[in-house]
Design a protein around this motif. Structure first.
Motif: not given
Length: 47
Positions: A30-47
């Motif tokens: 049980p690890k306490i998260q001090t900062a919320p996780k930021v979800k980032t979309k994976k970008k492809g080569w041409f996006n």
């Protein structure tokens, strides 16, 4: 008498060490998260 004391301490050590290892592994989960996780979309080569 010293032989009996040695075996008592030796067997007690073999009983306590695995319990300490298992207890330490359980405490790590049980690890306490001090900062919320930021979800980032994976970008492809041409996006």
């Amino acid at each position: 008498m010293n032989v009996y004391l040695f075996w008592i301490l030796f067997l007690a050590l073999w009983a306590i060490v695995p319990l300490m290892i298992i207890k330490g592994r359980v405490d790590e989960d049980p690890k306490i998260q001090t900062a919320p996780k930021v979800k980032t979309k994976k970008k492809g080569w041409f996006n």
